[in-house]
Design a protein around this motif. Structure first.
Motif, PDB file in Angstrom:
ATOM      1  N   TYR A  47      35.561  82.908 123.995  1.00 52.14           N
ATOM      2  CA  TYR A  47      35.638  82.662 122.545  1.00 52.14           C
ATOM      3  C   TYR A  47      36.421  81.374 122.262  1.00 52.14           C
ATOM      4  CZ  TYR A  47      40.501  83.959 121.371  1.00 52.14           C
ATOM      5  OH  TYR A  47      41.855  83.988 121.236  1.00 52.14           O
TER       6      TYR A  47
ATOM      7  N   THR B  26      32.361  87.878 120.570  1.00 58.73           N
ATOM      8  CA  THR B  26      32.929  86.626 121.087  1.00 58.73           C
ATOM      9  C   THR B  26      32.761  85.502 120.064  1.00 58.73           C
ATOM     10  OG1 THR B  26      32.315  87.367 123.292  1.00 58.73           O
ATOM     11  CG2 THR B  26      32.880  85.042 123.066  1.00 58.73           C
TER      12      THR B  26
ATOM     13  N   GLU C 124      46.347  79.978 128.332  1.00 57.64           N
ATOM     14  CA  GLU C 124      45.495  80.639 127.333  1.00 57.64           C
ATOM     15  C   GLU C 124      46.093  80.476 125.927  1.00 57.64           C
ATOM     16  OE1 GLU C 124      42.365  83.880 126.686  1.00 57.64           O
ATOM     17  OE2 GLU C 124      42.696  82.405 128.241  1.00 57.64           O
TER      18      GLU C 124
ATOM     19  N   ARG D  53      31.993  79.958 132.858  1.00 56.73           N
ATOM     20  CA  ARG D  53      32.344  81.360 133.025  1.00 56.73           C
ATOM     21  C   ARG D  53      33.377  81.577 134.127  1.00 56.73           C
ATOM     22  NH1 ARG D  53      28.700  84.447 129.842  1.00 56.73           N
ATOM     23  NH2 ARG D  53      27.286  82.965 128.885  1.00 56.73           N
TER      24      ARG D  53
ATOM     25  N   LYS E  99      39.637  79.849 133.346  1.00 54.56           N
ATOM     26  CA  LYS E  99      40.647  80.836 132.951  1.00 54.56           C
ATOM     27  C   LYS E  99      40.720  80.958 131.435  1.00 54.56           C
ATOM     28  CE  LYS E  99      43.379  80.700 137.085  1.00 54.56           C
ATOM     29  NZ  LYS E  99      42.997  79.382 137.686  1.00 54.56           N
TER      30      LYS E  99
ATOM     31  N   SER F 175      39.321  81.895 127.826  1.00 54.55           N
ATOM     32  CA  SER F 175      38.356  82.869 127.309  1.00 54.55           C
ATOM     33  C   SER F 175      37.127  82.179 126.730  1.00 54.55           C
ATOM     34  CB  SER F 175      38.956  83.695 126.171  1.00 54.55           C
ATOM     35  OG  SER F 175      40.290  83.960 126.388  1.00 54.55           O
TER      36      SER F 175
END
Lengths: 508, 508
Positions: free
Chosen positions: A14, A52, B176, A7, A10, A12
């Protein structure tokens, strides 16, 4: 289901879920036909929102790895096995990357340059380190107007590939700009580059191979030392005194060596702020003619003169096409665009064009277009007029602060333009020791040795006054002087070598 | 007064006057105390406005060369003699510049790359030559909004010097972006570069020295051939067939040589449009692991897939950190910003950082900041969604036109993404001959040999369908097919070697 979420990552949540499931499919832990847990159930297990998991499954489906069937749920597709990377037969050893680098690459290490760029980022520091223009002078409003008014009318042109030499309209403007400074040239003799640093890099690419001699002033711009070093050049140095490059010493060097070129910052030199005297300029040109050596004139600061008439560049005085001229918008406007230019004979421009094509195809069309619009509206000349006044004031503030707070033994020059004061420290005080003490007091500058090719400059510092807000200059100088005094006191309590009457000319 | 004005010159008349008078002062033709003609009189003599002469005199006064006295007129100042450049004692020989260039520099000549950039500039041409995105897709309005809204709020930050690695916010976005493509990485493993061309140049700077072996696909991106050649590398080639790089042949090469790296465009390769099959990808990685060779994956086109799910990159499949990954905004958004990125292990990123510091300090802050704002608003994903559809349509239009107009003996592949069709010409037809005929008909493409390291490709052409407006594609193909037919007819009337049944696979 062995999914572990980080958590604090960086990435996500999902994507973490998607990537881990993909890996489980690829390694056959989830074989074709395997039924994935329902979205809601997995969300509860992992403690995430259902959306998610929905997003993760959607990505996996888009990747062609899973499919959803009403009634059957979500299953791993048969074709997914194709994507499986088999484990290699033998254990994979990590690559020892340094064994792959070439012999020149280890010469690239240049900590001083990294330090400058890093120093700019620290907010609470009074920094006289980076040689950058004053933020408060940036004509933001003008650029915002150019953007909003003209991008839509531009029909996309500023976002296209463009010529390696640079936009013709910008080269046309620069030919006129150069002509107004006594350099008669044509757009065809100009190439746009990504800052003058790139000019130096291309120069090395064209002219230098390991062992080649080049002549530089000492001290000189550290980015030039870095590039010539990385190219494996044999760097010969000529000292700079209060009248610039010492041409008598140059003559002795030229009599013994055959350098590829002489690199000179003729006006408001970095780091000394010194301008080469007229007779030295003539002598330098005559030596270049006599010994058949090109001159590379780096004129980043020539426009930033204060009260004297503009000094004539070597290029303007050169009747025999021996000078390659380099300049940049980085100091006279702002540096973030990364734009500069070279003026040179046609055959040399052809070589720069080839080298630049390999290096980056061309400099950004967008920023060239922006600056062309800015210049066409005569805003550059207006800007120069403003910043000359600004930097004159800042220089004066720094000089007054030095007069006020300087301990005995500290001396400095009075530059007539540019960004820099060059200071001689009191005898026995080392610039790096001073920088360390000054950093504690939240003030920074560059120690002199960064500008020397081998040794030297440990007793000198470069103070840049252009960048710093005017109201903090006095405070910064006060802190440096306090740091100096503290070091002197600590040293004189243990040793006796320090004599405050011994003022030294900073150019020796 | 020997002043000669060139009214066709790009240099203003007032500057021509000023420069010539200055030269006359410097050469002592006008000695100190010499009285210049009154402004009005000189204006009449030269046939110019009085204000032109006034401006010239004003510049000369600012240069410190002349002064005006009421009653006495305008005279040359005594100090002006200082600026006099004495004629050298011996006649000055022009420099023979090529004697100063290093031995590598002659390897930079790469006419094909210049041709592409030049072709873009011709308005009346239907060009399938340049590998550029479609102008009509450029999100100008979005960029105009970013500019006008945010420059003023930015406090000048987009115009500042910034980190050599690139803006952290952009690297964060890209980490990301990469993660969403199965490449788990951190901003610290990413460096922003000025287009992927710069990535190749830095790669050469770090890894290559003359004589080093590198492996490339053949055909391959001509900018890569150019850079590796200029670095003096020994370029070993592995053919590309309809499933991509032929790994069996690669294995033989790796068994005999120790290349510094393998350069591969794994997806929608330039020029062939081919995508490496999954089993080949696995085999390639396993060979890299077994023979301890890094892979440089150039993934400029991977995002431009049409109907198939996204292909997994080599980097995403690489569990052992052997892949250096290169990509760029030039093909997926637009090229004029000159921005790309590299993903690599930390120790390799450190080397890229050093090399880039020497090359240009950092990529433009302004354009990095613009693209970060664009990406943060999720506009890149939206843009990609749009252009995939656009390019699918254009490919289909080109394929239909080829089916409709193709003479016998012409064959081509059907790419599943990217920009290019790769065509095999009918037997006996040379690509350069065809280009010459096609140019007469105002249509352009790239001959195949540009993408080959030594010989080969003379019977192939690359057609880029992305760039051209959709409505002109059919016309362009028609013209090429007409040119083909005309050449065939001319040739078959004089010789008999052409057999229309002899269709050749374009990858052989």
């Amino acid at each position: 289901m062995r999914i572990i979420l980080d958590r604090e990552s960086k990435i996500s949540l999902y994507l973490q879920i998607r990537n881990q499931i993909r890996r489980l499919i690829q390694t056959h832990t989830f074989p074709p036909g395997y039924c994935l847990p329902p979205e809601r159930k997995l969300a509860t297990t992992l403690g995430v929102n259902r959306s998610t998991v929905v997003n993760a499954y959607r990505e996996l489906e888009a990747d062609g790895l899973i499919e959803s069937h009403v009634g059957k749920g979500t299953i791993v597709k048969p074709m997914a096995i194709l994507e499986n990377v088999k484990e290699p037969d033998i254990p994979v050893q990590p690559l020892i990357w340094k064994d792959f680098y070439n012999r020149q690459s280890e010469k690239m290490y240049n900590p001083a340059l990294s330090n400058i760029l890093d120093h700019l980022a620290q907010d609470d520091l009074i920094s006289f380190a980076a040689g950058a223009p004053a933020l408060e002078t940036y004509p933001l409003e003008k650029f915002a107007q150019i953007n909003s008014n003209l991008i839509m009318k531009s029909q996309g042109y500023p976002f296209e590939y463009s010529s390696t030499l640079g936009l013709y309209s910008l080269r046309e403007y620069l030919a006129e700009f150069m002509a107004a400074r006594g350099i008669e040239t044509q757009p065809e003799n100009i190439i746009i580059i990504s800052g003058s640093q790139q000019g130096l890099d291309l120069l090395a690419k064209i002219f230098l191979e390991p062992g080649d001699a080049v002549v530089v002033e000492e001290p000189t711009y550290l980015g030039a030392i870095g590039v010539f070093n990385a190219a494996g050049a044999h760097i010969l140095t000529v000292p700079v005194d209060e009248n610039g490059l010492c041409t008598d010493i140059l003559e002795q060097i030229l009599a013994r060596h055959r350098p590829k070129f002489i690199y000179s910052q003729s006006t408001f030199q970095n780091p000394t702020g010194v301008t080469m005297a007229s007779d030295r300029r003539m002598k330098l040109l005559q030596l270049a003619y006599r010994y058949h050596v090109p001159i590379v004139e780096d004129d980043a600061y020539g426009e930033l003169y204060y009260d004297t008439p503009r000094v004539q560049s070597l290029k303007a005085m050169d009747d025999y096409n021996h000078v390659i001229y380099l300049s940049t918008f980085s100091k006279i406007l702002f540096p973030g665009l990364r734009l500069g230019w070279i003026v040179a004979p046609s055959s040399v421009i052809d070589m720069f064009e080839l080298a630049k094509q390999h290096a980056d195809l061309h400099s950004g069309t967008t920023v060239q277009w922006l600056i062309t619009e800015f210049c066409r509206q005569s805003l550059l000349e207006e800007h120069l007029h403003n910043v000359r006044d600004k930097y004159t004031s800042k220089r004066n503030v720094m000089l007054r602060a030095l007069e006020k707070y300087s301990p005995p033994g500290l001396s400095w020059n009075v530059p007539k333009g540019g960004f820099y004061l060059w200071c001689q420290l009191p005898l026995g005080i080392n610039a790096t020791t001073l920088l360390s003490k000054a950093s504690e007091k939240k003030v920074a500058f560059l120690p002199g040795d960064a500008f020397y090719v081998s040794t030297g400059g440990q007793d000198k510092i470069r103070l840049c006054y252009s960048r710093c807000p005017q109201e903090t200059i006095e405070e910064g100088i006060l802190r440096i002087c306090e740091a100096l005094t503290e070091i002197s006191q600590a040293q004189s309590s243990t040793q006796n070598s320090y004599n405050p009457k011994n003022r030294i000319n900073p150019f020796i």
